[in-house]
Design a protein around this motif. Structure first.
Motif, PDB file in Angstrom:
ATOM      1  N   TYR A  44     -34.007   8.555  11.078  1.00  0.00           N
ATOM      2  CA  TYR A  44     -34.485   8.761   9.710  1.00  0.00           C
ATOM      3  C   TYR A  44     -33.502   9.597   8.892  1.00  0.00           C
ATOM      4  O   TYR A  44     -33.314   9.361   7.696  1.00  0.00           O
ATOM      5  N   GLU A  70     -30.768   7.459   7.640  1.00  0.00           N
ATOM      6  CA  GLU A  70     -31.174   6.653   6.486  1.00  0.00           C
ATOM      7  C   GLU A  70     -31.039   7.458   5.189  1.00  0.00           C
ATOM      8  O   GLU A  70     -30.781   6.883   4.128  1.00  0.00           O
ATOM      9  N   LYS A  86     -30.706   5.276   1.805  1.00  0.00           N
ATOM     10  CA  LYS A  86     -31.802   4.312   1.926  1.00  0.00           C
ATOM     11  C   LYS A  86     -33.151   4.968   1.670  1.00  0.00           C
ATOM     12  O   LYS A  86     -34.108   4.301   1.278  1.00  0.00           O
TER      13      LYS A  86
END
Length: 499
Positions: free
Chosen positions: A447, A450, A455
């Motif tokens: 995560y 990301e 993202k």
């Protein structure tokens, strides 16, 4: 244990000949100690957390000289966890992780308990809570054993563990500091870092000195000095842990990462990474020949500041002394300051740790000999010896802490800050009982990446990590031994069926 293995590899520090040379001085330095009756042979049992058939390093480090100068004392080293058992595992049977605390309790009780306990701070804390080790203050006062020369951050850190009382002493400690390249700061016209800076102040300086592009990039700061950094894991040790942030609650039932403090951490570190103020994970050049210098961001001049241990001083000095023999190497003009602190915890840095603490078992059969031994390894003469022979730790007595290799640098930076409280032994037991908990932290890396790839925002990524982690915690609650794959899905052994 990792620390112990590393120390063993770095060389033997004591020899029999050295013991003979210094025996007289050591004996004379034990004033006020209750001496064992020389006509009565005693066995002193010393308990350590991990060990095996080869205890030569521990003996050379701590006990050989004591036995030489106390010929009526025979020392036995007793491991709570015998590591020899792991040598014969063929990989087909899962290795059951031992409960460190319960293992230590076994050798401290029964018909033949150990007298001295050599442990880490988390073990010590729980032993104190359960009244399994003796308070040392009355013994120190009775024998007038001098502790005023101990580094304040070391002795006060031990007192904090005992809520104001001393239950252990340690002859040496390890620590880190913030190393900085003077030339990079001078060239940039920026004032160099100082002691007791906050992390934000240091990050601001890092932005001012970072420069260049591509392979010529000079980063402002790195959490460690090696290429192949991973921003997620790098921030865990020096930054997240020093804030004492937790991934999940004390019972491992609910995630705790959806908090403003976690969001701020991820915002700060991800922006530093995206702005190339700190290095990313892909710095290794496959076409570059590996060397001790090229693999080191600080030695190669690729980073202005980095956190490293005190023994890095020796590596810098060795490289500088051999500069003419090292291709494309420019000697480093450097110094150190204290590791940055968080405003929430001023004056406290999580980079001091005690490799061994020495305590007396409340059930010791030979408490007087145990105290005599603890005084011996924490005494002035022993510190003098260790200060000359130990190149990877610092002695606890500040009178014998000197810059290495005749250098001049801010050596106080390594011991000015107070250490953080030790980890809770209950957390260690939780990890042993539920090995899948490690994977929950590991999943967070996905995560965080990301966020680095733009993202997700930190808030979005942390929310998803929290949701994923809560699902994993539920799996662990149903089956405590559940293991997980890299994506956080349960690993189900072949042939096993789950409802």
């Amino acid at each position: 244990m990792m620390m112990t293995n590393r120390l063993k590899k770095m060389g033997k520090v004591l020899t029999v000949s050295l013991a003979v040379t210094l025996a007289v001085g050591l004996l004379s330095g034990c004033n006020g100690t209750k001496k064992s009756n020389t006509n009565e042979e005693k066995v002193l049992r010393i308990g350590v957390l991990y060990g095996g058939s080869d205890d030569s390093w521990l003996r050379q480090q701590y006990t050989d000289i004591f036995e030489f100068t106390h010929n009526n004392v025979k020392i036995e080293i007793v491991p709570a966890v015998d590591q020899n058992q792991y040598r014969y595992n063929d990989g087909t049977t899962p290795i059951e992780q031992p409960d460190n605390m319960e293992s230590m309790k076994k050798i401290m009780t029964g018909s033949n308990p150990v007298d001295v306990v050599m442990g880490d701070t988390s073990i010590l804390k729980q032993l104190i809570q359960e009244n399994m080790v003796k308070e040392l203050d009355p013994l120190i006062q009775e024998d007038k054993f001098d502790t005023t020369d101990f580094v304040p951050s070391v002795i006060n850190g031990l007192k904090d563990i005992g809520e104001g009382k001393l239950y252990a002493l340690t002859p040496s400690f390890s620590s880190s500091a913030l190393y900085f390249n003077k030339k990079i700061f001078t060239d940039a016209g920026v004032e160099p870092p100082t002691d007791n800076m906050t992390w934000d102040d240091m990050f601001n300086k890092a932005r001012l000195v970072a420069n260049g592009e591509g392979k010529d990039r000079v980063y402002g700061f790195s959490f460690n000095r090696y290429k192949g950094n991973d921003p997620f894991w790098d921030m865990q040790y020096n930054y997240v842990n020093s804030l004492q942030l937790k991934v999940y609650d004390d019972k491992a039932e609910n995630m705790t990462v959806s908090s403003p403090q976690w969001v701020k951490v991820w915002e700060t570190i991800s922006k530093l990474s995206k702005d190339k103020i700190i290095p990313g994970a892909n710095l290794n050049d496959p076409n570059e020949t590996w060397s001790a210098v090229s693999s080191d961001l600080f030695l190669s001049g690729k980073v202005a500041m980095t956190v490293s241990e005190s023994n890095f001083v020796n590596e810098i000095a060795d490289a500088n002394n051999n500069a003419a023999k090292i291709k494309n190497f420019t000697p480093i003009d450097w110094d150190v300051v204290t590791v940055p602190v968080h405003p929430e915890n001023p004056g406290i840095g999580g980079n001091i740790w005690y490799n061994y603490t020495f305590s007396i078992n409340s059930s010791a059969a030979n408490p007087e000999t145990a105290w005599e031994f603890i005084q011996f390894v924490n005494g002035e003469e022993y510190a003098k010896l260790k200060s000359r022979s130990n190149t990877y730790e610092m002695v606890s007595r500040k009178s014998y802490i000197q810059p290495r290799q005749g250098l001049s640098y801010n050596i106080q930076a390594f011991y000015t800050l107070k250490p953080f409280p030790p980890t809770d032994p209950k957390a260690d037991k939780l990890m042993a009982d539920k090995p899948g908990l490690y994977s929950i932290t590991n999943v967070g890396r996905t995560y965080f990446n990301e966020v680095l790839e733009n993202k997700k925002t930190p808030e979005e990524a942390l929310k998803e990590w929290s949701e994923k982690g809560n699902g994993m915690l539920q799996e662990i609650k149903l089956n405590p031994k559940t293991q997980f794959q890299d994506d956080g899905t349960p690993f189900i052994p072949e042939g096993e069926v789950r409802g």
